[in-house]
Scaffold this active site. Structure first.
Site, PDB file in Angstrom:
ATOM      1  N   CYS A 108       0.817  -1.221   0.000  1.00 28.43           N
ATOM      2  CA  CYS A 108       0.000   0.000   0.000  1.00 28.43           C
ATOM      3  C   CYS A 108       0.848   1.268   0.000  1.00 28.43           C
ATOM      4  CB  CYS A 108      -0.931   0.006   1.201  1.00 28.43           C
ATOM      5  SG  CYS A 108      -1.972  -1.450   1.252  1.00 28.43           S
ATOM      6  N   HIS A 242      -2.872   7.083   3.867  1.00 30.38           N
ATOM      7  CA  HIS A 242      -3.413   5.846   3.300  1.00 30.38           C
ATOM      8  C   HIS A 242      -4.759   5.540   3.968  1.00 30.38           C
ATOM      9  CE1 HIS A 242      -3.961   1.890   1.875  1.00 30.38           C
ATOM     10  NE2 HIS A 242      -3.482   1.258   2.925  1.00 30.38           N
ATOM     11  N   ASN A 272     -10.319   0.229   1.568  1.00 24.75           N
ATOM     12  CA  ASN A 272      -8.866   0.311   1.384  1.00 24.75           C
ATOM     13  C   ASN A 272      -8.515  -0.146  -0.031  1.00 24.75           C
ATOM     14  OD1 ASN A 272      -6.114  -0.151   1.333  1.00 24.75           O
ATOM     15  ND2 ASN A 272      -6.045  -1.216   3.312  1.00 24.75           N
TER      16      ASN A 272
HETATM   17  O1  UT7 Z   1      -3.333  -1.626   4.033  1.00 23.50           O
HETATM   18  C1  UT7 Z   1      -3.121  -2.347   5.231  1.00 23.50           C
HETATM   19  C2  UT7 Z   1      -4.241  -3.315   5.420  1.00 23.50           C
HETATM   20  N1  UT7 Z   1      -4.775  -3.648   6.718  1.00 23.50           N
HETATM   21  C3  UT7 Z   1      -4.997  -2.821   7.754  1.00 23.50           C
HETATM   22  O2  UT7 Z   1      -4.660  -1.682   7.789  1.00 23.50           O
HETATM   23  C4  UT7 Z   1      -5.729  -3.430   8.921  1.00 23.50           C
HETATM   24  C5  UT7 Z   1      -5.273  -2.921  10.282  1.00 23.50           C
HETATM   25  N2  UT7 Z   1      -6.153  -3.464  11.325  1.00 23.50           N
HETATM   26  C6  UT7 Z   1      -7.413  -3.033  11.474  1.00 23.50           C
HETATM   27  O3  UT7 Z   1      -7.862  -2.144  10.781  1.00 23.50           O
HETATM   28  C7  UT7 Z   1      -8.241  -3.647  12.585  1.00 23.50           C
HETATM   29  O4  UT7 Z   1      -7.421  -4.478  13.400  1.00 23.50           O
HETATM   30  C8  UT7 Z   1      -9.450  -4.489  12.039  1.00 23.50           C
HETATM   31  C9  UT7 Z   1     -10.502  -3.547  11.446  1.00 23.50           C
HETATM   32  C10 UT7 Z   1      -8.997  -5.475  10.994  1.00 23.50           C
HETATM   33  C11 UT7 Z   1     -10.110  -5.249  13.200  1.00 23.50           C
HETATM   34  O5  UT7 Z   1     -10.518  -4.339  14.210  1.00 23.50           O
HETATM   35  P1  UT7 Z   1     -10.184  -4.664  15.734  1.00 23.50           P
HETATM   36  O6  UT7 Z   1     -10.763  -3.568  16.526  1.00 23.50           O
HETATM   37  O7  UT7 Z   1      -8.694  -4.885  15.836  1.00 23.50           O
HETATM   38  O8  UT7 Z   1     -11.024  -5.958  15.989  1.00 23.50           O
HETATM   39  P2  UT7 Z   1     -10.539  -7.422  16.419  1.00 23.50           P
HETATM   40  O9  UT7 Z   1      -9.793  -8.082  15.317  1.00 23.50           O
HETATM   41  O10 UT7 Z   1      -9.901  -7.352  17.764  1.00 23.50           O
HETATM   42  O11 UT7 Z   1     -11.920  -8.138  16.597  1.00 23.50           O
HETATM   43  C12 UT7 Z   1     -12.838  -7.761  17.636  1.00 23.50           C
HETATM   44  C13 UT7 Z   1     -14.026  -8.685  17.559  1.00 23.50           C
HETATM   45  C14 UT7 Z   1     -13.649 -10.163  17.544  1.00 23.50           C
HETATM   46  O12 UT7 Z   1     -14.646 -10.860  18.264  1.00 23.50           O
HETATM   47  P3  UT7 Z   1     -14.396 -11.287  19.808  1.00 23.50           P
HETATM   48  O13 UT7 Z   1     -13.156 -12.142  19.773  1.00 23.50           O
HETATM   49  O14 UT7 Z   1     -14.211  -9.999  20.535  1.00 23.50           O
HETATM   50  O15 UT7 Z   1     -15.639 -12.022  20.140  1.00 23.50           O
HETATM   51  C15 UT7 Z   1     -13.731 -10.548  16.082  1.00 23.50           C
HETATM   52  O16 UT7 Z   1     -14.000 -11.917  15.895  1.00 23.50           O
HETATM   53  O17 UT7 Z   1     -14.758  -8.470  16.345  1.00 23.50           O
HETATM   54  C16 UT7 Z   1     -14.883  -9.699  15.613  1.00 23.50           C
HETATM   55  N3  UT7 Z   1     -14.837  -9.399  14.194  1.00 23.50           N
HETATM   56  C17 UT7 Z   1     -15.915  -9.046  13.479  1.00 23.50           C
HETATM   57  N4  UT7 Z   1     -17.209  -8.926  13.826  1.00 23.50           N
HETATM   58  C18 UT7 Z   1     -18.076  -8.532  12.865  1.00 23.50           C
HETATM   59  C19 UT7 Z   1     -13.747  -9.383  13.384  1.00 23.50           C
HETATM   60  N5  UT7 Z   1     -14.117  -9.011  12.129  1.00 23.50           N
HETATM   61  C20 UT7 Z   1     -15.458  -8.812  12.174  1.00 23.50           C
HETATM   62  C21 UT7 Z   1     -16.410  -8.415  11.217  1.00 23.50           C
HETATM   63  N6  UT7 Z   1     -17.693  -8.290  11.599  1.00 23.50           N
HETATM   64  N7  UT7 Z   1     -16.080  -8.140   9.946  1.00 23.50           N
END
Ligand code: UT7
Length: 316
Positions: A108, A242, A272
């Site tokens: 990216c 970004h 993204n």
């Molecule tokens: O160009 C570079 C590309 N990537 C990035 O920049 C990504 C960087 N990371 C992020 O943006 C964030 O970490 C995410 C948006 C991917 C995730 O957000 P988060 O606040 O870190 O959430 P998490 O992974 O800690 O998940 C929290 C909860 C989990 O459930 P439990 O374990 O708390 O019960 C996940 O299973 O949310 C759940 N979850 C979802 N729920 C609904 C994860 N993805 C989803 C979803 N819909 N799409």
């Protein structure tokens, strides 16, 4: 070096968070709150090549140049249907340029890295006009059975034509080898000799780790580039970051201690779009006459690697 033309192109299909919730265990509330994304454009009946050509043609036309005046074509892309030839070769004929070119893959952060290459080529006298095209189809390497990555991305292309000028002030690049934070392994052909076979797998991501590194390293890149140019964070008119997650943008903004209006976003509409995100945003801001001569603009991006980069402009 200065920007003399920009263009962008997005797939015709708009997919909302509610659309995704019809086949994934997710919701509009979760996606909007955690990322800021409401919709994204995804390839359906067009190809990435169509988008790259459309963005490039618009940028050339806006520059007032004819395609044969372009001296070099730099294309940023993470992955597309062709491993070889490069995307630059594939689109060269369709945009009517006759110059050589090359593809870069700095995830990216590809656009900011391409700017550095273009600036160096111009300073070395190798090129007067450089066309950068960032064309990305991350939807093609996400796992659409998994909600953790597929909700984040959108497809799109952004392009800029660069010409002689003194607007590009400085750039700072960072690379920290950490494959596991974000990677996409492609399938390779089986040989009779190799013991271990890689089958390939869709994009894998350690979201939380990536989030943290993105905020801290991007803020450091920006601070470094400003420090070197003796410009304070408050002197900057716009930070074009970004578009990966609105909360990442917010994290960087709070470290820099700058007001929200300096951080334009379009992640709500496009998700993204990898290396295309900054040139698409730039194209939109110029179309809306938001950037004026003399404005100080920072661009900063991060991605798989881990890589990140920031640069400073004083707009001409
Ligand atoms: O160009 C570079 C590309 N990537 C990035 O920049 C990504 C960087 N990371 C992020 O943006 C964030 O970490 C995410 C948006 C991917 C995730 O957000 P988060 O606040 O870190 O959430 P998490 O992974 O800690 O998940 C929290 C909860 C989990 O459930 P439990 O374990 O708390 O019960 C996940 O299973 O949310 C759940 N979850 C979802 N729920 C609904 C994860 N993805 C989803 C979803 N819909 N799409």
């Amino acid at each position: 070096m200065k920007v003399i033309g920009t263009g962008s192109a997005l797939p015709s299909l708009t997919v909302s968070n509610d659309d995704l919730a019809t086949f994934l265990d997710t919701s509009d509330a979760w996606i909007s709150t955690r990322t800021g994304i409401k919709t994204r454009h995804l390839l359906s009946n067009e190809t990435l090549y169509d988008l790259a050509v459309e963005a490039a043609n618009k940028a050339i036309s806006a520059s007032g140049l004819t395609p044969d005046q372009i001296d070099f074509l730099l294309v940023s892309n993470v992955a597309n249907e062709h491993i070889t030839p490069g995307l630059s070769c594939i689109i060269q004929k369709r945009i009517g340029v006759t110059c050589p070119g090359l593809d870069i893959n700095v995830a990216c952060a590809g656009f900011v890295n391409a700017l550095m290459l273009a600036d160096d080529m111009m300073k070395a006298g190798r090129a007067k006009y450089v066309l950068i095209v960032c064309a990305e189809e991350p939807s093609k390497y996400c796992n659409w059975q998994e909600r953790d990555t597929s909700i984040l991305f959108g497809d799109g292309a952004g392009a800029v034509v660069l010409g002689p000028g003194n607007a590009f002030k400085n750039v700072h690049l960072t690379m920290i080898s950490d494959r596991d934070v974000l990677y996409y392994e492609r399938h390779m052909e089986k040989t009779p000799f190799e013991q271990k076979q890689v089958e390939g797998q869709p994009l894998m991501m350690k979201g939380k780790d990536l989030f943290r590194t993105a905020v801290s390293e991007s803020a450091k890149d920006v601070q470094k580039v400003l420090e070197e140019e003796k410009v304070s964070a408050s002197d900057v008119d716009y930070y074009l970051l970004h578009q990966a997650n609105k909360r990442i943008i917010e994290g960087i903004r709070s470290i820099l201690g700058q007001p929200e209006e300096k951080f334009p976003t379009n992640i709500e509409k496009y998700g993204n779009t990898s290396s295309a995100s900054i040139p698409i945003l730039l194209d939109e801001m110029l179309a809306e006459n938001k950037i004026k001569k003399g404005d100080k603009i920072v661009m900063s991006a991060f991605g798989a690697g881990f890589v990140s980069a920031a640069c400073l402009w004083e707009w001409e």
